[in-house]
Scaffold this active site. Sequence first.
Site, mmCIF file in Angstrom:
data_model
loop_
_atom_site.group_PDB
_atom_site.id
_atom_site.type_symbol
_atom_site.label_atom_id
_atom_site.label_comp_id
_atom_site.label_asym_id
_atom_site.label_seq_id
_atom_site.Cartn_x
_atom_site.Cartn_y
_atom_site.Cartn_z
ATOM 1 N N GLY A 1 24.173 16.678 56.356
ATOM 2 C CA GLY A 1 25.193 17.709 56.585
ATOM 3 C C GLY A 1 24.741 19.029 56.010
ATOM 4 C CB CYS B 1 19.697 14.528 54.548
ATOM 5 S SG CYS B 1 19.201 16.219 54.226
ATOM 6 C CE1 TYR B 2 26.765 17.616 50.799
ATOM 7 C CE2 TYR B 2 27.842 15.912 52.095
ATOM 8 C CZ TYR B 2 27.899 16.893 51.131
ATOM 9 O OH TYR B 2 29.087 17.164 50.490
ATOM 10 C CG HIS C 1 16.953 13.888 58.563
ATOM 11 N ND1 HIS C 1 18.307 13.784 58.795
ATOM 12 C CD2 HIS C 1 16.794 14.979 57.784
ATOM 13 C CE1 HIS C 1 18.930 14.765 58.187
ATOM 14 N NE2 HIS C 1 18.043 15.511 57.566
ATOM 15 C CD GLU D 1 18.563 11.022 61.072
ATOM 16 O OE1 GLU D 1 17.879 10.373 60.245
ATOM 17 O OE2 GLU D 1 19.350 11.918 60.736
ATOM 18 C CG ASP E 1 25.559 12.805 83.702
ATOM 19 O OD1 ASP E 1 24.772 11.842 83.648
ATOM 20 O OD2 ASP E 1 25.211 13.987 83.546
ATOM 21 C CE LYS F 1 21.345 12.658 83.928
ATOM 22 N NZ LYS F 1 22.261 13.727 84.313
#
Length: 513
Positions: A51, A82-83, A169, A171, A227, A369
């Site tokens: 964050g 992280c945060y 991170h 991710e 979509d 997507k």
Amino acid sequence: MIAILDFGSQYTQLLARRVRELKCYCEIFPYSAPLDQIRKKSPSGIIFSGGPDSVAAEVNGKEMPLPHPGIFMLGVPILGICYGHQVLAKVLGGKVRRAGAREFGLSKLSLIRSAGLFDGIKPRLDVWMSHGDEVAALPFGFVALGSSENAPFAAIANPAKKLYGLQFHPEVTHTESGSMILKNFVFDVCGITADWHMKDWIGVACKEIQKEVGPYRVLVALSGGVDSAVVARLIHKAIGKQVLAVFVDTGLLKRGETERIRRLFGKLFEDSLMVIDAKGRFFTALKGIADPEEKRRVIGFLFARIFEEISASQKGLLFLAQGTLYPDVIESGKSVSGKAHIIKTHHNVGGLPKDLKMRLLEPVRNLFKDEVRELGLDLGFGDEVLRRHPFPGPGFAVRLIGEVTPDRVDVLRRADVVIEEEIRRAGFYDRIWQIFPVLLGIQTVGVMGDMRSYKEVLALRAVESLDGMTADWSKIPHELLATISRRIVNEVPEVSRVVYDITSKPPATIEWE
Ligand code: XMP
């Protein structure tokens, strides 16, 4: 399931996606979610996201975002990123301070011990950092798992309590073995089995749709693309007859779009499919407008007005459903943290008027997507729908520089037919993310049949991408480019020169406007 507490990171949805990729179900909650809401879900693990805030400094008396303290009493493994890592350290009695040297970008992490989280991972790895604060003293019961040059406690754990913190991170793809670290947390630490599939998401989404919509009806705006098609079927599955599918022919679409929509959806929706010819209204509204953002705004507003008119004429038609995806949300500056920059006003997110008299229903707004394509497969769509190249909501209006007129759109439409024919014939359609023409609004000199010509330049844009967030220009064979160019110049008399766009995203975007 894994519960992700969102502290406003740019990467929260990416984190959720990484967990889903592991075939583990997860949900995102605001960091301030009441304890009961999380407890009810019986998560097997909790992740605190990163964050933009700081736990080291109270800025202007503003309280720093913290989770409900009871979260630590649930006895569930927690991974802070992280945060979230700093929150974990601070709340449990450690020290967090402004770092002497901030770290943005790649850093080297040296591992000290594994504690289950780093099993099977090499002792030194590149990790993606983005922080100005650092953990300076560990809370009781914690040990260091790894350090970087500027962060002695870059990875920490209280193994007995299954609490973990990472300054970097995992991710983000730049972090080496990032997926492996998340995998270790999800499977080994939390004991989850990989048995979740996209089709399980359908059940959850249907329940949520039913709950949100209640007795009302939903207008599903079909655009012709993947979509909205997937969203239409999903909502139809959830609430059946309460759906009204609407297709607006803006005059800015590919050739044969109306017939295609009738063919694809006529049977499913029967008499609840409405096709509206609004070509005249769109061209009138776009008269004299050349600015890209203004075009997008005008088109978004007109769509909204048309939907409101339909809603006003039908009983209980309160909701407007759209196939908004996560990249549209983040690029329109509508992230959870509200801090993302506006890159483009995607018409189905940012382009709608603030005073829209309908409620928005966007069931796939947190998906990417490729995930929507997977969902579409589970909903029974075939390649014709799922493998179709994306087409922007504002249509050809954002593929021609300058004023939008029926004639100019027609030039693009004819060129588009040629491009699609050739790219399919060469077997390239499924290998690229998108290919399309852009009309540049400038004329250049040519020579045709011994005569001087002075006609428009058309640019060809073809890209490869995984999710539209980043893209590389496609290296399609020169012979294929030559065939396309030759056919366009021969068959579209308004064009006398074709150029190829060789820019990646970033720095360019995929569409030109
Ligand atoms: P950009 O140009 O932002 O495009 O790099 C990323 C992807 O999104 C598509 N795109 C849109 N899709 N409404 C949509 O539904 C829009 O307003 C819109 N603008 C761009 C684009 O075609 C590409 O695949």
